[in-house]
Design a protein around this motif. Structure first.
Motif, PDB file in Angstrom:
ATOM      1  N   THR A 104       0.852  -1.197   0.000  1.00 20.26           N
ATOM      2  CA  THR A 104       0.000   0.000   0.000  1.00 20.26           C
ATOM      3  C   THR A 104       0.884   1.242   0.000  1.00 20.26           C
ATOM      4  O   THR A 104       2.075   1.182   0.306  1.00 20.26           O
TER       5      THR A 104
ATOM      6  N   GLN B  95      -7.251  -0.355  -6.428  1.00 14.87           N
ATOM      7  CA  GLN B  95      -7.955  -0.108  -5.171  1.00 14.87           C
ATOM      8  C   GLN B  95      -8.212  -1.427  -4.459  1.00 14.87           C
ATOM      9  O   GLN B  95      -8.486  -2.449  -5.096  1.00 14.87           O
ATOM     10  N   ASP B  96      -8.142  -1.374  -3.146  1.00 13.23           N
ATOM     11  CA  ASP B  96      -8.437  -2.539  -2.323  1.00 13.23           C
ATOM     12  C   ASP B  96      -9.924  -2.854  -2.458  1.00 13.23           C
ATOM     13  O   ASP B  96     -10.765  -1.949  -2.361  1.00 13.23           O
ATOM     14  N   PRO B  97     -10.279  -4.116  -2.694  1.00 16.22           N
ATOM     15  CA  PRO B  97     -11.700  -4.446  -2.877  1.00 16.22           C
ATOM     16  C   PRO B  97     -12.530  -4.244  -1.607  1.00 16.22           C
ATOM     17  O   PRO B  97     -13.733  -4.002  -1.691  1.00 16.22           O
ATOM     18  N   ASP B  98     -11.889  -4.322  -0.440  1.00 20.35           N
ATOM     19  CA  ASP B  98     -12.624  -4.184   0.822  1.00 20.35           C
ATOM     20  C   ASP B  98     -12.650  -2.753   1.348  1.00 20.35           C
ATOM     21  O   ASP B  98     -13.550  -2.385   2.100  1.00 20.35           O
ATOM     22  N   ASP B  99     -11.648  -1.964   0.993  1.00 17.37           N
ATOM     23  CA  ASP B  99     -11.569  -0.578   1.474  1.00 17.37           C
ATOM     24  C   ASP B  99     -11.063   0.283   0.321  1.00 17.37           C
ATOM     25  O   ASP B  99      -9.868   0.309   0.031  1.00 17.37           O
ATOM     26  N   ARG B 100     -11.958   0.989  -0.326  1.00 10.30           N
ATOM     27  CA  ARG B 100     -11.617   1.732  -1.540  1.00 10.30           C
ATOM     28  C   ARG B 100     -10.670   2.896  -1.279  1.00 10.30           C
ATOM     29  O   ARG B 100     -10.159   3.499  -2.205  1.00 10.30           O
TER      30      ARG B 100
END
Length: 159
Positions: free
Chosen positions: A62, A94-99
């Motif tokens: 990240t 982008q993270d699928p769980d936390d955009r």
């Protein structure tokens, strides 16, 4: 043992520190000059190379993790990532769980160029080592372990 207390015949750590502080940048500059001659593309600035190497080693890292690893402020690293993404050097996902979280990946073309830079650097060092006699090569080899340990003593993040 402090810098003022060293055994007879043992070099003064301050003298060794001064010599090492002069030698390492000189070695780096020599490799940079050779790379400027031999690399067929504009060489990315050192901060970009550091980020590319980090992302190659930790694919999907990240922005926050990269900032911590490179000791940069997150907003400065974010600006660098935006610049490198626009230049096609990095990809962001982008993270699928936390955009709000973005994962970084090295673009294919950049991977090839980074590998080329690293191969040139390895070649320069290998050629330099080949030019040394066996005793000096052995000295350099023995020094590597000590240099890695020295880095751990200097780096506040190392444990």
């Amino acid at each position: 043992m402090s810098a003022d207390e060293h055994e007879a015949g043992d070099p003064d750590p301050r003298d060794v520190a001064s010599a090492l502080a002069r030698a390492l940048p000189g070695l780096h500059r020599a490799m940079e000059r050779r790379l400027a001659q031999d690399f067929g593309h504009p060489k990315p600035p050192e901060n970009q190379l550091a980020l590319l190497r980090l992302v190659r080693a930790r694919d999907g890292i990240t922005v926050r993790e990269a900032a911590e690893a490179l000791l940069m402020k997150p907003n400065n690293l974010s600006a660098l990532v935006s610049q490198m993404t626009a230049a096609g050097m990095l990809r962001k996902e982008q993270d699928p769980d936390d955009r709000r979280i973005v994962h970084l990946h090295v673009a294919e073309e950049s991977l090839g160029r980074l590998d080329e830079v690293d191969a040139l650097f390895r070649g320069y060092v290998a050629a330099g080592l080949d030019a040394l006699d066996a005793g000096k090569r052995a000295d350099v080899h023995r020094a590597l372990t000590a240099l890695e340990e020295l880095a751990r003593h200097i780096d506040p993040a190392a444990d």
